[in-house]
Write an enzyme that holds these catalytic residues in place. Sequence first.
Site, PDB file in Angstrom:
ATOM      1  N   ARG A  65       0.733  -1.166  -0.153  1.00 33.36           N
ATOM      2  CA  ARG A  65       0.084   0.124  -0.064  1.00 33.36           C
ATOM      3  C   ARG A  65       0.962   1.436   0.054  1.00 33.36           C
ATOM      4  NH1 ARG A  65      -1.453   2.029   4.637  1.00 33.36           N
ATOM      5  NH2 ARG A  65      -1.986   0.134   5.716  1.00 33.36           N
ATOM      6  N   ASP A 189      -7.571  19.254 -13.653  1.00 32.86           N
ATOM      7  CA  ASP A 189      -7.990  18.235 -14.165  1.00 32.86           C
ATOM      8  C   ASP A 189      -7.760  18.183 -15.380  1.00 32.86           C
ATOM      9  OD1 ASP A 189      -9.377  15.881 -14.984  1.00 32.86           O
ATOM     10  OD2 ASP A 189     -10.766  15.895 -13.370  1.00 32.86           O
TER      11      ASP A 189
HETATM   12  C1  LIG Z   1     -12.982  15.136 -16.086  1.00 34.18           C
HETATM   13  C2  LIG Z   1     -13.112  13.952 -14.939  1.00 34.18           C
HETATM   14  N1  LIG Z   1     -12.360  14.080 -13.835  1.00 34.18           N
HETATM   15  C3  LIG Z   1     -12.699  12.865 -12.998  1.00 34.18           C
HETATM   16  C4  LIG Z   1     -13.397  11.849 -13.232  1.00 34.18           C
HETATM   17  C5  LIG Z   1     -13.553  10.831 -12.355  1.00 34.18           C
HETATM   18  O1  LIG Z   1     -12.667   9.675 -12.728  1.00 34.18           O
HETATM   19  P1  LIG Z   1     -13.192   7.975 -12.015  1.00 34.18           P
HETATM   20  O2  LIG Z   1     -14.451   7.847 -13.017  1.00 34.18           O
HETATM   21  O3  LIG Z   1     -12.081   7.281 -12.669  1.00 34.18           O
HETATM   22  O4  LIG Z   1     -13.380   7.910 -10.738  1.00 34.18           O
HETATM   23  C6  LIG Z   1     -14.101  11.793 -14.550  1.00 34.18           C
HETATM   24  C7  LIG Z   1     -14.870  10.599 -14.984  1.00 34.18           C
HETATM   25  O5  LIG Z   1     -15.686  10.733 -15.741  1.00 34.18           O
HETATM   26  C8  LIG Z   1     -13.848  12.921 -15.421  1.00 34.18           C
HETATM   27  O6  LIG Z   1     -14.609  13.207 -16.613  1.00 34.18           O
END
Ligand SMILES: Cc1ncc(COP(=O)(O)O)c(C=O)c1O
Length: 397
Positions: A65, A189
């Site tokens: 982990r 993101d």
């Molecule tokens: C822009 C974005 N960020 C984060 C996520 C979350 O990711 P996960 O589904 O792998 O938890 C998504 C999922 O669709 C996403 O489109």
Amino acid sequence: MSTHDQDARGHEGDGRSHAQGFSTRAIHAGQEPDPLTGAVVTPIHLASTYAQQAVGEHRGFDYSRTRNPTRVSLETTIAALEGANHGFGFSSGMAAVDAVLRLLHPGDHLIIPNDAYGGTYRLVASVYAGAGVSFSPVELRSPEALRAAWRDETRLVWLETPSNPKLHVIDIEAVSRFAREHGGRCIVDNTFATPYLQLPIDLGADAVVHSSTKYLGGHSDVVGGLVVTNDEELAVHLGFVQNSAGAVPSPFDCYLVQRGLKTLEVRLARQCSNARTIADHLVANPAVAEVYYPGLASHPGHDLARRQMRDFGAMVSFTLKGGEAAALKVAAGTSIFTLAESLGAVESLIELPARMTHSSVAGSELEVDPSLIRLSVGLEDIGDLLHDLDGALTLAG
Ligand SMILES: Cc1ncc(COP(=O)(O)O)c(C=O)c1O
């Protein structure tokens, strides 16, 4: 020169400076042949624990982990691709988002985009707001809106660009600078763009988050998340949360994401090309009201996307003149585009965000137009994709 074109760190061991390109790093960074066997693929290390030579003396691994060799290999690759010093793997994109947000304490304030991924909004609005962290959804394309929303207790501004699902393009450099000047951090993101198209760290962001479930994995067969940063304090925080909360990816999942990364450039180049053709085609269809694609000259973020991205991505959203009823028919009327959540993989997907990926923002400021259709454009033959969409759009009339 940006790390779009070269590895900023390069290597000069032989006296000749040579910086590696994107795919070279994707295929080799953190992936030296296995020292024991020479295997050219990083082994999937399943061991949960590791022998110690003496109490507390080991070869860098004591418990899986905390640190796992397959995961370290993937973390090294993604850090090399994003131009960062530190990479951290998580069991999902949401676990990665959560690991960053754990920086926040009761009384802190967070700014999120007014077009955020529904799951990120849900985590912020339900979990963090319940724990005393306040937040404001903000139109981050507007510097005035960002300035007006910023408070003394604002710690983070969260960015998604291009955004999900309206494909707004946000100025990463400007927002990062603003956050830094006001004592906060900017987190990007980068799921929709990937490091092949956009390098937020180069543009001043403090950390980059990924759902590696999407383009990085690229084959709809793994759920995962990644975070990279050059911020030492943030790196300590992320390592601590990764180990303490324990939302780590399995070694097999790390292998799958790393395998996906090796072909990211070639996949995305083709997917961007398919998406551009589809966007142009949709603009010409009389049933379509509006097409959202940063590659269209008419898109309000087109010039900015040209500056901060290598290409315009492979997500295309559009609305229909016939509204929600027409959108429901089109979304259910394709045969190659599969009606499904998620994005970024080799197969093309179609979905209705208001009822699917973004249903958790219903009734909030982030509510999505019910007639908006989102396409994740894959690698299929472009003629087949256009034919499929044309067929479904005849149902919209
Ligand atoms: C822009 C974005 N960020 C984060 C996520 C979350 O990711 P996960 O589904 O792998 O938890 C998504 C999922 O669709 C996403 O489109």
